[in-house]
Design a protein around this motif. Structure first.
Motif, PDB file in Angstrom:
ATOM      1  N   LEU A   1       0.861  -1.180   0.000  1.00 20.17           N
ATOM      2  CA  LEU A   1       0.000   0.000   0.000  1.00 20.17           C
ATOM      3  C   LEU A   1       0.900   1.233   0.000  1.00 20.17           C
ATOM      4  CD1 LEU A   1      -2.787   1.312   0.180  1.00 20.17           C
ATOM      5  CD2 LEU A   1      -2.646   1.074   2.662  1.00 20.17           C
ATOM      6  N   ASP A   2       0.890   1.976  -1.106  1.00 19.37           N
ATOM      7  CA  ASP A   2       1.675   3.208  -1.227  1.00 19.37           C
ATOM      8  C   ASP A   2       0.750   4.377  -0.907  1.00 19.37           C
ATOM      9  OD1 ASP A   2       3.147   5.418  -1.924  1.00 19.37           O
ATOM     10  OD2 ASP A   2       3.883   4.567  -3.808  1.00 19.37           O
ATOM     11  N   LEU A   3       0.855   4.891   0.292  1.00 20.93           N
ATOM     12  CA  LEU A   3      -0.036   5.949   0.748  1.00 20.93           C
ATOM     13  C   LEU A   3       0.137   7.252  -0.027  1.00 20.93           C
ATOM     14  CD1 LEU A   3       0.128   5.429   4.613  1.00 20.93           C
ATOM     15  CD2 LEU A   3      -1.680   4.733   3.038  1.00 20.93           C
ATOM     16  N   TYR A   4       1.312   7.463  -0.574  1.00 19.83           N
ATOM     17  CA  TYR A   4       1.542   8.706  -1.307  1.00 19.83           C
ATOM     18  C   TYR A   4       0.822   8.701  -2.655  1.00 19.83           C
ATOM     19  CZ  TYR A   4       3.861  12.952  -2.739  1.00 19.83           C
ATOM     20  OH  TYR A   4       4.103  14.233  -3.134  1.00 19.83           O
ATOM     21  N   ARG A   5       0.635   7.530  -3.231  1.00 21.21           N
ATOM     22  CA  ARG A   5       0.021   7.427  -4.552  1.00 21.21           C
ATOM     23  C   ARG A   5      -1.381   6.815  -4.510  1.00 21.21           C
ATOM     24  NH1 ARG A   5       5.177   7.133  -4.652  1.00 21.21           N
ATOM     25  NH2 ARG A   5       6.379   8.320  -6.151  1.00 21.21           N
TER      26      ARG A   5
END
Length: 78
Positions: A41-45
């Protein structure tokens, strides 16, 4: 079999030290635990839903984490 949630939140799309350490950990982890499921899970994207009282009321609940991951995956497909 275990489920592993690997969370990143980095604005750069390049190979930074912290991302390379995380990627190496995941690579090594997969080698020794081939049956485990790893979700990244890439929170920035990721377009996450607004944090409201319902979400805060369920925070820490494994089910809520899976809902957020599924929400993010659906958003990437559209």
């Amino acid at each position: 079999m275990a489920n592993v949630l690997y969370v990143t939140a980095h604005p750069l799309n390049t190979d930074t030290y912290s991302l390379s350490v995380g990627n190496q950990f995941i690579k090594t982890y997969k080698k020794f635990n081939p049956k485990d499921v790893i979700s990244h899970l890439d929170l920035y994207r990721t377009d996450l839903p607004q944090i409201d009282a319902d979400i805060l009321g369920h925070w820490g609940n494994h089910h809520m984490v899976m809902l957020l991951i599924n929400y993010a995956k659906r958003r990437r497909m559209t």
